[in-house]
Enzyme design. Structure first.
Site, short mmCIF file in Angstrom:
data_model
loop_
_atom_site.label_atom_id
_atom_site.label_comp_id
_atom_site.label_asym_id
_atom_site.label_seq_id
_atom_site.Cartn_x
_atom_site.Cartn_y
_atom_site.Cartn_z
CG ASP A 150 -1.67 1.27 1.41
OD1 ASP A 150 -2.15 1.81 0.41
OD2 ASP A 150 -1.79 1.74 2.56
CB THR A 180 -1.18 4.54 -22.88
OG1 THR A 180 -2.50 5.08 -22.77
CG2 THR A 180 -0.38 4.88 -21.64
CG ASP A 217 -11.11 3.76 -9.70
OD1 ASP A 217 -12.09 4.40 -9.27
OD2 ASP A 217 -11.21 2.78 -10.44
#
Length: 251
Positions: free
Chosen positions: A136, A230, A159
């Protein structure tokens, strides 16, 4: 993160694959839950990734330890220190490390397939300036990264927790940013990128409110040359989807 299982920028930072499974949280549970940089999600480790984990993990994956990291010992040299939180499948990390060979990169990622994928790239490209911690990121920052020790921090496509009731789960919050700033050297930079406009707006608000940071742009920054586009990001741009970069520096 960009939601494409094949995307190199599929960052696990604050991974929200399980976001819709938490709608029954009670206020008390939300109040006492410790902020983490990820949500555990399942992932299959391929044969090649497993081989890379077994063969190259002992050299490039550092154990989590509740003590400050000795960068010079870990990288076997003295160089600028850059932390990346949630590198996904590692393609962006490897490309940046290859083009910035004079800098050392510490990638923090919890998901084993991504760790294995980056280890494969490290071997294929013969990279020596990347190390990985599979843990983490909040605990790594708190316990392994000394104050005033980082030259840069990268957080790409965390996210977005796109539902309004889940915004409190987003990684970029005032307390977390304060922790990041404490680990940056004066003049060190914080580079974020997201493909969710609402999250970009929150990021800009949170970072602008941190008095120890200064924005290098008027609001959003041009994509710096070292951050590659990307394949999924390129496809989204062709469809008119936005991507927002933010580049702040510690005063």
């Amino acid at each position: 993160m960009i939601h494409d299982p094949d995307s190199d920028s599929d960052s696990a930072a604050d991974s929200g694959a399980d976001a819709d499974n938490h709608d029954d949280d009670t206020p008390a549970e939300l109040h006492h839950r410790r902020i983490r940089s990820f949500v555990t999600r399942a992932g299959r480790v391929s044969t090649g990734q497993r081989r890379a984990l077994d063969e190259f993990g002992p050299r490039f994956v550092l154990p989590f330890e509740p003590k400050p990291l000795d960068w010079e010992h870990a990288f076997e040299r003295s160089a600028p220190h850059v932390l990346e939180i949630g590198f996904g499948m590692g393609g962006t990390t490897a490309e940046i490390a290859a083009t910035r060979a004079s800098d050392d990169f510490l990638g923090v990622e919890v998901h084993e397939p991504g760790v294995g994928a980056l280890l494969k790239l490290i071997d294929e490209q013969k990279l020596t300036n990347i190390r990985i911690i599979q843990h983490d990121a909040v605990e790594v920052l708190e316990q392994m990264i000394a104050e005033n020790s980082l030259d840069g921090v990268h957080i790409y496509f965390p996210d977005p927790w796109h539902k309004a009731r889940h915004h409190k789960r987003r990684l970029i919050q005032p307390k977390f940013v304060s922790l990041l700033v404490s680990r940056l050297k004066p003049g060190g930079y914080l580079h974020l990128a997201t493909d969710w406009q609402n999250y970009a707006e929150q990021m800009l608000e949170v970072l602008s409110a941190e008095t120890a940071l200064v924005n290098t742009a008027t609001d959003y920054a041009p994509r710096p040359g070292f951050r590659p586009v990307t394949k999924f990001e390129r496809r989204g741009l062709k469809l008119g989807h936005g991507v927002w970069d933010l580049m702040f520096k510690r005063r």
